[in-house]
Design a protein around this motif. Structure first.
Motif, PDB file in Angstrom:
ATOM      1  N   GLY A  84       5.475   1.490   1.776  1.00 13.69           N
ATOM      2  CA  GLY A  84       4.571   0.693   0.968  1.00 13.69           C
ATOM      3  C   GLY A  84       3.359   1.501   0.561  1.00 13.69           C
ATOM      4  O   GLY A  84       3.188   2.655   0.977  1.00 13.69           O
ATOM      5  N   SER A  85       2.518   0.899  -0.257  1.00 16.77           N
ATOM      6  CA  SER A  85       1.288   1.547  -0.715  1.00 16.77           C
ATOM      7  C   SER A  85       0.112   1.034   0.099  1.00 16.77           C
ATOM      8  O   SER A  85      -0.052  -0.181   0.268  1.00 16.77           O
ATOM      9  N   ALA A  86      -0.703   1.959   0.572  1.00 18.35           N
ATOM     10  CA  ALA A  86      -1.954   1.582   1.231  1.00 18.35           C
ATOM     11  C   ALA A  86      -2.972   1.282   0.138  1.00 18.35           C
ATOM     12  O   ALA A  86      -3.321   2.159  -0.652  1.00 18.35           O
ATOM     13  N   THR A  87      -3.457   0.054   0.083  1.00 18.48           N
ATOM     14  CA  THR A  87      -4.299  -0.380  -1.024  1.00 18.48           C
ATOM     15  C   THR A  87      -5.778  -0.446  -0.677  1.00 18.48           C
ATOM     16  O   THR A  87      -6.622  -0.371  -1.570  1.00 18.48           O
ATOM     17  N   GLN A  88      -6.095  -0.603   0.600  1.00 12.94           N
ATOM     18  CA  GLN A  88      -7.486  -0.729   1.022  1.00 12.94           C
ATOM     19  C   GLN A  88      -7.678   0.008   2.344  1.00 12.94           C
ATOM     20  O   GLN A  88      -6.780   0.018   3.190  1.00 12.94           O
ATOM     21  N   ALA A  89      -8.852   0.604   2.520  1.00 10.46           N
ATOM     22  CA  ALA A  89      -9.212   1.231   3.791  1.00 10.46           C
ATOM     23  C   ALA A  89     -10.681   0.958   4.052  1.00 10.46           C
ATOM     24  O   ALA A  89     -11.516   1.033   3.143  1.00 10.46           O
ATOM     25  N   SER A  90     -10.998   0.638   5.301  1.00 11.74           N
ATOM     26  CA  SER A  90     -12.375   0.341   5.667  1.00 11.74           C
ATOM     27  C   SER A  90     -12.569   0.686   7.133  1.00 11.74           C
ATOM     28  O   SER A  90     -11.649   1.136   7.820  1.00 11.74           O
ATOM     29  N   VAL A  98      -6.430  -0.252   7.606  1.00 16.54           N
ATOM     30  CA  VAL A  98      -5.735   0.061   6.359  1.00 16.54           C
ATOM     31  C   VAL A  98      -4.876  -1.132   5.980  1.00 16.54           C
ATOM     32  O   VAL A  98      -4.088  -1.633   6.792  1.00 16.54           O
ATOM     33  N   GLU A  99      -5.045  -1.590   4.758  1.00 18.65           N
ATOM     34  CA  GLU A  99      -4.235  -2.704   4.259  1.00 18.65           C
ATOM     35  C   GLU A  99      -3.118  -2.171   3.379  1.00 18.65           C
ATOM     36  O   GLU A  99      -3.333  -1.296   2.535  1.00 18.65           O
ATOM     37  N   VAL A 100      -1.916  -2.718   3.580  1.00 15.40           N
ATOM     38  CA  VAL A 100      -0.732  -2.307   2.831  1.00 15.40           C
ATOM     39  C   VAL A 100      -0.489  -3.337   1.733  1.00 15.40           C
ATOM     40  O   VAL A 100      -1.002  -4.463   1.778  1.00 15.40           O
ATOM     41  N   ARG A 105      -2.108  -5.495   7.722  1.00 17.27           N
ATOM     42  CA  ARG A 105      -3.148  -4.527   8.064  1.00 17.27           C
ATOM     43  C   ARG A 105      -2.747  -3.742   9.296  1.00 17.27           C
ATOM     44  O   ARG A 105      -2.096  -4.268  10.198  1.00 17.27           O
ATOM     45  N   ARG A 106      -3.182  -2.487   9.319  1.00 19.50           N
ATOM     46  CA  ARG A 106      -2.929  -1.627  10.471  1.00 19.50           C
ATOM     47  C   ARG A 106      -4.239  -0.955  10.863  1.00 19.50           C
ATOM     48  O   ARG A 106      -5.078  -0.649  10.012  1.00 19.50           O
ATOM     49  N   ALA A 238      -9.924   7.132  -0.481  1.00 26.10           N
ATOM     50  CA  ALA A 238     -11.015   8.059  -0.191  1.00 26.10           C
ATOM     51  C   ALA A 238     -12.326   7.534  -0.748  1.00 26.10           C
ATOM     52  O   ALA A 238     -13.376   7.607  -0.097  1.00 26.10           O
ATOM     53  N   GLY A 239     -12.293   7.000  -1.958  1.00 25.46           N
ATOM     54  CA  GLY A 239     -13.492   6.437  -2.547  1.00 25.46           C
ATOM     55  C   GLY A 239     -13.984   5.213  -1.792  1.00 25.46           C
ATOM     56  O   GLY A 239     -15.191   5.028  -1.594  1.00 25.46           O
ATOM     57  N   GLN A 240     -13.054   4.356  -1.362  1.00 21.23           N
ATOM     58  CA  GLN A 240     -13.439   3.164  -0.611  1.00 21.23           C
ATOM     59  C   GLN A 240     -14.129   3.525   0.695  1.00 21.23           C
ATOM     60  O   GLN A 240     -15.055   2.831   1.138  1.00 21.23           O
ATOM     61  N   LEU A 241     -13.690   4.608   1.316  1.00 17.87           N
ATOM     62  CA  LEU A 241     -14.257   5.028   2.596  1.00 17.87           C
ATOM     63  C   LEU A 241     -15.573   5.786   2.434  1.00 17.87           C
ATOM     64  O   LEU A 241     -16.272   6.025   3.418  1.00 17.87           O
ATOM     65  N   GLY A 242     -15.887   6.189   1.203  1.00 16.78           N
ATOM     66  CA  GLY A 242     -17.114   6.925   0.961  1.00 16.78           C
ATOM     67  C   GLY A 242     -16.983   8.425   1.049  1.00 16.78           C
ATOM     68  O   GLY A 242     -17.993   9.138   1.160  1.00 16.78           O
TER      69      GLY A 242
END
Length: 301
Positions: A84-90, A98-100, A105-106, A238-242
């Protein structure tokens, strides 16, 4: 292998299961860390029929190399795979989320971003259909197989002088300016010294194997074409994580230090998304460094 692992705190999540990601996962797996690889199954070199310049694997189909590597990594019982695609990271170090794309979420203590890049080709009819087969970006990967034949360089700007000056070592080279820039007298002299010639006409389309058809109706048959693509990191994580980015001649990529650590603690990056020059060999080396560095950070940071 897609066990129910939603409640597991992994030591590391590797986002991207191509060459760099698999190499990173291998190092972490052999360090007996709990690893999850999230991969959408879209390799950058999926259009190429053979991989070259990779010691021990020269001339093999890239999908075979990737599949064998995946099987070797998944042979370690401490590795899990999520398609799957990882769409969000925080989050932050020790507690990343990480949200798929299925909404799940993982969690992980460390992240390794091996998300790869996308190539943006010039808008020339017939170019994309031949990408990776008779239209290339890397002379070291594909130049030798042209057997000193006829090579065309489709200019996208002054950057294409680099290709124009390099490729005479691989064959008879023509720089197809295509109104992308006007070579200076010094650049014309440098190309002449290398034996490259300049074709100023505008390109209408590409036919056959690598035949360039010009707007004036003329045609030139080539054995292969090279073009410097614009590239972009094909994931927003990468952008979401800063994470900081660096601007290269072809496009922006994730900034890392010599150990492949990003500007965000606990986040590492490797492969094409985290360097200016690209090849499978570079990606594998980067991945090995990122995986080992992520493990060391788990021990000592």
């Amino acid at each position: 292998m897609q066990n129910d692992d939603a409640d597991v705190l992994f030591d590391a999540i590797v986002v991207g299961g191509s060459y760099a990601g698999l190499s990173a996962a291998m190092q972490l797996a052999r360090a007996r860390q709990r690893v999850l690889v999230i991969d959408a199954g879209v390799r950058r070199n999926r259009f190429a029929t053979h991989a070259h310049g990779l010691i021990g694997q020269d001339g093999r189909p890239p999908e075979v190399i990737a599949e064998e590597a995946r099987a070797q990594v998944l042979a370690y019982p401490n590795v899990r795979w999520r398609h799957g695609s990882a769409t969000q990271a925080s989050g932050r170090s020790e507690e990343f989320v990480v949200e798929v794309d299925d909404g799940s979420r993982r969690r992980a203590r460390r992240l390794v971003l091996a998300t790869g890049i996308e190539d943006e080709l010039p808008a020339i009819d017939g170019l994309r259909e031949r990408w990776g087969r008779s239209v290339f970006h890397c002379p070291y990967c594909h130049g030798y197989e042209l057997d000193r034949g006829r090579i065309g360089v489709i200019a996208v700007g002054e950057l294409s002088m680099h290709h124009g000056l390099m490729l005479p070592d691989w064959g008879t080279t023509t720089l197809l300016v295509n109104a992308a820039f006007e070579p200076s007298d010094e650049q014309r002299a440098a190309l002449a010294r290398r034996g490259a010639v300049i074709e100023p006409a505008r390109i209408a389309r590409v036919d056959g194997i690598a035949t360039v058809v010009f707007e004036d109706g003329r045609r030139i048959d080539f054995d292969g074409l090279f073009v410097a693509t614009r590239t972009r990191v094909n994931s927003p994580l990468a952008g979401q994580l800063g994470c900081e980015f660096e601007q290269g001649p072809l496009g922006a990529f994730i900034r890392t230090d010599a150990l492949k650590a990003t500007s965000v603690a606990g986040v590492f990056a490797c492969g094409d998304a985290a360097r200016g020059a690209h090849s499978i060999a570079f990606a594998i080396g980067d991945g090995a460094q990122a995986g080992a560095s992520a493990h060391r950070s788990l021990m000592f940071d």
